[in-house]
Design a protein around this motif. Sequence first.
Motif, PDB file in Angstrom:
ATOM      1  N   ILE A 137      -1.363  -0.986  -7.156  1.00 30.84           N
ATOM      2  CA  ILE A 137      -1.395   0.083  -8.158  1.00 30.84           C
ATOM      3  C   ILE A 137      -2.822   0.451  -8.519  1.00 30.84           C
ATOM      4  O   ILE A 137      -3.196   1.621  -8.544  1.00 30.84           O
ATOM      5  CB  ILE A 137      -0.637  -0.335  -9.443  1.00 30.84           C
ATOM      6  N   SER A 138      -3.611  -0.568  -8.801  1.00 30.88           N
ATOM      7  CA  SER A 138      -4.965  -0.362  -9.310  1.00 30.88           C
ATOM      8  C   SER A 138      -6.014  -0.512  -8.216  1.00 30.88           C
ATOM      9  O   SER A 138      -5.844  -1.302  -7.280  1.00 30.88           O
ATOM     10  CB  SER A 138      -5.258  -1.370 -10.429  1.00 30.88           C
ATOM     11  N   PHE A 139      -7.109   0.228  -8.354  1.00 30.97           N
ATOM     12  CA  PHE A 139      -8.273   0.046  -7.487  1.00 30.97           C
ATOM     13  C   PHE A 139      -9.422  -0.641  -8.230  1.00 30.97           C
ATOM     14  O   PHE A 139     -10.530  -0.747  -7.708  1.00 30.97           O
ATOM     15  CB  PHE A 139      -8.737   1.383  -6.919  1.00 30.97           C
ATOM     16  N   ALA A 140      -9.149  -1.119  -9.451  1.00 29.15           N
ATOM     17  CA  ALA A 140     -10.158  -1.865 -10.201  1.00 29.15           C
ATOM     18  C   ALA A 140     -10.439  -3.197  -9.506  1.00 29.15           C
ATOM     19  O   ALA A 140      -9.536  -3.818  -8.935  1.00 29.15           O
ATOM     20  CB  ALA A 140      -9.672  -2.106 -11.630  1.00 29.15           C
ATOM     21  N   ASP A 141     -11.682  -3.654  -9.571  1.00 23.65           N
ATOM     22  CA  ASP A 141     -12.079  -4.878  -8.876  1.00 23.65           C
ATOM     23  C   ASP A 141     -11.193  -6.066  -9.222  1.00 23.65           C
ATOM     24  O   ASP A 141     -10.878  -6.891  -8.363  1.00 23.65           O
ATOM     25  CB  ASP A 141     -13.534  -5.230  -9.217  1.00 23.65           C
ATOM     26  N   SER A 142     -10.788  -6.184 -10.475  1.00 21.50           N
ATOM     27  CA  SER A 142     -10.051  -7.352 -10.938  1.00 21.50           C
ATOM     28  C   SER A 142      -8.597  -7.371 -10.503  1.00 21.50           C
ATOM     29  O   SER A 142      -7.944  -8.415 -10.589  1.00 21.50           O
ATOM     30  CB  SER A 142     -10.104  -7.428 -12.470  1.00 21.50           C
ATOM     31  N   ALA A 187       0.831  -1.208   0.000  1.00 20.40           N
ATOM     32  CA  ALA A 187       0.000   0.000   0.000  1.00 20.40           C
ATOM     33  C   ALA A 187       0.865   1.258   0.000  1.00 20.40           C
ATOM     34  O   ALA A 187       0.465   2.300  -0.534  1.00 20.40           O
ATOM     35  CB  ALA A 187      -0.942   0.004   1.196  1.00 20.40           C
ATOM     36  N   GLY A 188       2.063   1.169   0.595  1.00 23.32           N
ATOM     37  CA  GLY A 188       3.011   2.275   0.483  1.00 23.32           C
ATOM     38  C   GLY A 188       3.437   2.490  -0.951  1.00 23.32           C
ATOM     39  O   GLY A 188       3.743   3.613  -1.366  1.00 23.32           O
ATOM     40  N   GLY A 189       3.454   1.404  -1.743  1.00 22.67           N
ATOM     41  CA  GLY A 189       3.714   1.525  -3.173  1.00 22.67           C
ATOM     42  C   GLY A 189       2.579   2.221  -3.891  1.00 22.67           C
ATOM     43  O   GLY A 189       2.797   2.974  -4.845  1.00 22.67           O
ATOM     44  N   HIS A 190       1.338   1.969  -3.433  1.00 18.52           N
ATOM     45  CA  HIS A 190       0.217   2.711  -4.004  1.00 18.52           C
ATOM     46  C   HIS A 190       0.359   4.191  -3.707  1.00 18.52           C
ATOM     47  O   HIS A 190       0.149   5.047  -4.578  1.00 18.52           O
ATOM     48  CB  HIS A 190      -1.123   2.201  -3.459  1.00 18.52           C
ATOM     49  N   TYR A 228      -7.742   6.791  -8.362  1.00 20.58           N
ATOM     50  CA  TYR A 228      -6.650   6.154  -7.627  1.00 20.58           C
ATOM     51  C   TYR A 228      -6.220   4.813  -8.228  1.00 20.58           C
ATOM     52  O   TYR A 228      -5.478   4.073  -7.592  1.00 20.58           O
ATOM     53  CB  TYR A 228      -7.031   6.004  -6.160  1.00 20.58           C
ATOM     54  N   SER A 229      -6.675   4.522  -9.446  1.00 22.72           N
ATOM     55  CA  SER A 229      -6.107   3.416 -10.231  1.00 22.72           C
ATOM     56  C   SER A 229      -4.955   4.015 -11.022  1.00 22.72           C
ATOM     57  O   SER A 229      -5.141   4.558 -12.116  1.00 22.72           O
ATOM     58  CB  SER A 229      -7.172   2.805 -11.149  1.00 22.72           C
ATOM     59  N   ASN A 230      -3.775   3.939 -10.483  1.00 25.16           N
ATOM     60  CA  ASN A 230      -2.675   4.759 -10.983  1.00 25.16           C
ATOM     61  C   ASN A 230      -2.117   4.302 -12.323  1.00 25.16           C
ATOM     62  O   ASN A 230      -1.427   5.078 -13.000  1.00 25.16           O
ATOM     63  CB  ASN A 230      -1.584   4.847  -9.922  1.00 25.16           C
ATOM     64  N   GLU A 231      -2.424   3.078 -12.750  1.00 26.60           N
ATOM     65  CA  GLU A 231      -2.034   2.660 -14.095  1.00 26.60           C
ATOM     66  C   GLU A 231      -2.777   3.470 -15.157  1.00 26.60           C
ATOM     67  O   GLU A 231      -2.326   3.570 -16.311  1.00 26.60           O
ATOM     68  CB  GLU A 231      -2.279   1.156 -14.283  1.00 26.60           C
TER      69      GLU A 231
END
Length: 292
Positions: free
Chosen positions: A183-188, A146-149, A211-214
């Motif tokens: 990285i991503s907050f997408a469900d998948s 999460a620190g990477g996020h 906040y889906s940083n990709e």
Amino acid sequence: MKNQIKRLLYLITSLLFATFSLFGQEVIALYPEGQVPFAKNNAEPPKLTVFKPEKNLARGTAVIVCSGGSYGGRANRVEGIPACKKLMEAGITAFLLDYRLPKVEAMDHKEIVPLTDAQRAIQYVRENAKKYKIDPSRLGMMGFSAGGHLVSTVGTHFEKSELYNPKGTSLRTDFMVLVYPVISFADSLTHKISRMNLIGPELTNDNILKYSNELQVTEQTPPTYLTSGMDDKTVDVKNSLYFAAALRQKYVPVELFLYEKGRHGYGVNNNQAKVQWIDDCIEWIKKERYKK
């Protein structure tokens, strides 16, 4: 009586965040007293702990380190502190950031508080570069899980900030190191606990996308070093793969160090591997590939 209690609490806080800790590292309150943005009563004070290399080893490069913990804790003992020590031993000044954990009862606008603290850390280090004998144009950030996020958010959202920044100090880090990152907050793809802690409990499509940083990578996103285990069951390695692909599409330099086996949370030492990412990463940093 209340005034006496307040004075006692202030004294305790001052002792805890005095210039030097018991272990010799300098500890810095991230904000001046009474000026912590979005804070409510009894909020935890964010801070930086400095790990200075020996003078004969110092290279002028600095890295701000953010431990993981699903935005519900900070795994400093197994991630942040060992990483800071490794960087310090390599001549890189390390700053361990205790960013605030997003909690409704402790702050307003909790979803932007960790980002604001991380941007404040960049601001502080750059504005005090002479004090620490570092080059303000050679400042990176390292984040675990999460620190990477959080660090990838810094690298993709630096043009907007709620931070008071009267000097116009750049809040863009010069490079990023992301270790088994969310990285991503997408469900998948996402790590749902991290997502819930940061932007929940009401998950809006706007915040999921934001906040889906990709999806937020631009040509100005900093050069990035990524490491993850292919068999990570906690944070899907596709988080790293999607981010690397997005960086390449914007011609942003990216280095990808993958393990065939690497449990989530291996920190700086993957005990299932002979070659450690931290050594390779330090060489990457020393080559100054992030310089324009």
